[in-house]
Enzyme design. Structure first.
Site, PDB file in Angstrom:
ATOM      1  N   HIS A 166      -7.507  -4.330  17.238  1.00  0.00           N
ATOM      2  CA  HIS A 166      -8.824  -5.001  17.213  1.00  0.00           C
ATOM      3  C   HIS A 166      -9.957  -4.017  17.509  1.00  0.00           C
ATOM      4  O   HIS A 166     -11.005  -4.403  17.988  1.00  0.00           O
ATOM      5  CB  HIS A 166      -8.881  -6.161  18.209  1.00  0.00           C
ATOM      6  CG  HIS A 166      -7.688  -7.068  18.155  1.00  0.00           C
ATOM      7  ND1 HIS A 166      -7.624  -8.177  17.344  1.00  0.00           N
ATOM      8  CD2 HIS A 166      -6.490  -7.000  18.794  1.00  0.00           C
ATOM      9  CE1 HIS A 166      -6.447  -8.768  17.502  1.00  0.00           C
ATOM     10  NE2 HIS A 166      -5.736  -8.069  18.361  1.00  0.00           N
ATOM     11  N   SER A 287     -29.880  14.666   6.035  1.00  0.00           N
ATOM     12  CA  SER A 287     -30.834  13.611   5.703  1.00  0.00           C
ATOM     13  C   SER A 287     -32.131  14.257   5.266  1.00  0.00           C
ATOM     14  O   SER A 287     -32.514  15.310   5.782  1.00  0.00           O
ATOM     15  CB  SER A 287     -31.066  12.724   6.929  1.00  0.00           C
ATOM     16  OG  SER A 287     -32.307  12.057   6.827  1.00  0.00           O
ATOM     17  N   LYS A 293     -29.560  14.993  11.341  1.00  0.00           N
ATOM     18  CA  LYS A 293     -28.403  14.306  10.782  1.00  0.00           C
ATOM     19  C   LYS A 293     -27.401  15.228  10.097  1.00  0.00           C
ATOM     20  O   LYS A 293     -27.758  16.159   9.390  1.00  0.00           O
ATOM     21  CB  LYS A 293     -28.852  13.245   9.758  1.00  0.00           C
ATOM     22  CG  LYS A 293     -29.548  12.056  10.331  1.00  0.00           C
ATOM     23  CD  LYS A 293     -28.728  11.312  11.390  1.00  0.00           C
ATOM     24  CE  LYS A 293     -27.570  10.562  10.800  1.00  0.00           C
ATOM     25  NZ  LYS A 293     -27.995   9.411  10.001  1.00  0.00           N
ATOM     26  N   GLU A 300     -17.186   8.733   3.350  1.00  0.00           N
ATOM     27  CA  GLU A 300     -17.919   7.517   2.958  1.00  0.00           C
ATOM     28  C   GLU A 300     -17.803   7.270   1.453  1.00  0.00           C
ATOM     29  O   GLU A 300     -17.610   6.134   1.005  1.00  0.00           O
ATOM     30  CB  GLU A 300     -19.396   7.637   3.334  1.00  0.00           C
ATOM     31  CG  GLU A 300     -19.654   7.508   4.824  1.00  0.00           C
ATOM     32  CD  GLU A 300     -21.122   7.737   5.144  1.00  0.00           C
ATOM     33  OE1 GLU A 300     -21.912   6.799   4.982  1.00  0.00           O
ATOM     34  OE2 GLU A 300     -21.466   8.852   5.543  1.00  0.00           O
TER      35      GLU A 300
END
Ligand code: ARG
Length: 469
Positions: A166, A287, A293, A300
């Site tokens: 979980h 970024s 970043k 991804e």
């Protein structure tokens, strides 16, 4: 490669005999597949050579005719390779482009190549040959990725991290054990691809349009020449079903799904909140606005591409579902999803196989995270069970101790022995051994368990299996 779209003023050269007017210019574009099925040109030529040699062995073509066809097909292959081949939309697909060009080069003998054959068994053969090569290439990348995963596991057989259920801290595990779980998923994927390969490796040539041919063909000869295990058993089925493409795409969707799950973990682990691994800069991007970043774009994107591969599976299933026997033009739609599936999956596997060996794990952050969340609570319950307290009662005792720690803002191992004994008098000073992370993982020492000893053995077994491929 040029793509001529000259409107036809006379009925098609290809099947004009029966037609009174030329194909509508839009219909020609709508029905043509040469824009994408040209990818099958090498397999198409390979199949034609096998077919022509078989026809010669059977006395249908003469040795001289075969020599002309072989030379002509070599010339066509050369043009395609050089990029000088003129792909023509009025020749519809890869098969007729190649055959028509062959005839231009060698003359009327080229027109004999299609004896005892149809584009229906031809295309079914081409796709199988192409997919077989693709499966082999994908299996090689899969193996490279697995080797990287197993090597990383070998370096981290005793690195402790939290195991989750979980996404809540559950029990301590070793990082090597977690990585070997990834390896198990990919190993089943490899097996699925091998199963798929063996079922697709049957030769449809000879099925012709649907019913077979009147010529005394030798289907075993063409099958063997093309490296197929055997000829397909039923001519109608041979030209009709694309289940092998669906099966491959289903296996691909599972691989992508596994890669997507790994991606999700890497994205989390690379965050400042986890900091379990760093992904080297060369696999990340920045970024345009936030100077600080460093984004985990590779995992991804792999996660995102899974949607595309799953979509191809749906496309192929839906393409097949209502087709009566035997061949229908619907099947021309099998190629783009299948081609893209192979290309996309190949890219995802390559990205992972390159990236995984370069990952920089942070054992210190993993260990720190494992100390949070009462990861050794089950070990304490097991300790009580060994003192003859029924498990359900032990569960209750430890639950109360954990609640106490939550209220006090401390860990189980921070509690004094007397405090622990307040929860159960049978707790002794040796309890602290089972509350350590190292003690917890070492105790799970059975096949499939997370102890460093088991993980070391699992690494050796995994390497043996990879080396045996
Ligand atoms: N381009 C076709 C395909 O991909 C080849 C087979 C065409 N056969 C036919 N009877 N129209 O399926």
């Amino acid at each position: 490669m040029s793509q001529s779209e000259k409107p036809e003023s006379t009925p098609s050269d290809l099947w004009g005999g029966r037609f009174a007017e030329p194909t509508d210019a839009f219909v020609q574009r709508f029905t043509a597949s040469q824009g994408f099925d040209r990818l099958l040109a090498p397999q198409d030529i390979q199949g034609s050579l096998a077919h022509a040699r078989m026809l010669t062995a059977q006395g249908v073509l003469s040795a001289a005719e075969l020599a002309e066809i072989e030379a002509g097909l070599a010339a066509v292959a050369e043009e395609i390779q050089q990029g000088t081949f003129e792909w023509r939309i009025d020749r519809e697909d890869v098969h007729m482009n190649i055959e028509a060009r062959l005839t231009e080069i060698i003359g009327d003998t080229g027109k004999k190549l299609h004896t005892g054959r149809s584009r229906n068994d031809q295309v079914a053969t081409d796709i199988r040959l192409w997919l077989r090569e693709s499966v082999d290439a994908i299996c090689a990348e899969l193996t490279r990725l697995q080797q990287g995963i197993v090597d990383l596991a070998a370096a981290h057989t005793d690195t402790v991290m939290p195991g989750f259920t979980h996404l809540q801290v559950a029990q301590p595990i070793t990082f090597g054990h977690h990585l070997l779980a990834w390896n198990e998923m990919l190993e089943r994927d490899f097996g699925r691809l091998q199963d798929c390969r063996s079922r697709l490796n049957q030769c449809p040539l000879g099925a012709a349009a649907l019913a077979g041919t009147t010529f005394a063909i030798d289907r075993h000869m063409t099958a063997a020449a093309l490296g197929f295990e055997q000829p397909t058993r039923n001519s109608l089925d041979s030209v009709s079903d694309r289940d092998f493409a669906i099966e491959f795409t289903a296996a691909a969707a599972l691989i992508a799904t596994h890669l997507s799950r790994m991606s999700e973990e890497l994205v989390m682990w690379a965050s400042a909140q986890f900091a379990f691994v760093a992904i080297p800069d060369r696999f990340c991007t920045g970024s345009s606005i936030m100077p600080q970043k460093k984004n985990p774009d590779v995992p991804e994107l792999v996660r995102g591409k899974t949607g595309r591969i799953n979509g191809h599976l749906m496309a192929l299933l839906t393409l097949m579902k209502a087709q009566p026997l035997a061949y229908n033009k619907d099947n021309q739609e099998d190629k783009e999803p299948l081609f893209d599936c192979v290309a996309t999956l190949g890219d995802c596997l390559r990205a992972f196989a390159d990236m995984v060996p370069a990952l920089q794990p942070n054992p210190e952050a993993m260990g720190r995270a494992a100390l949070e969340g009462f990861a050794t609570a089950t070990d304490l319950a097991d300790y009580l069970v060994r003192r003859d307290i029924p498990f359900r009662d032990a569960h209750e005792v430890v639950g109360k101790a954990v609640a106490h720690c939550v209220a006090e803002g401390c860990r189980l191992e921070d509690l004094a022995l007397e405090t622990l004994q307040g929860f159960h008098p049978d707790i002794g000073a040796d309890v602290f051994d089972v509350l350590t992370l190292e003690g917890s993982v070492a105790a799970r020492n059975h096949i499939g368990g997370t102890s460093p000893q088991q993980v070391e053995a699992a690494v050796i077994a995994a390497r043996d299996r990879l080396n045996a491929r």
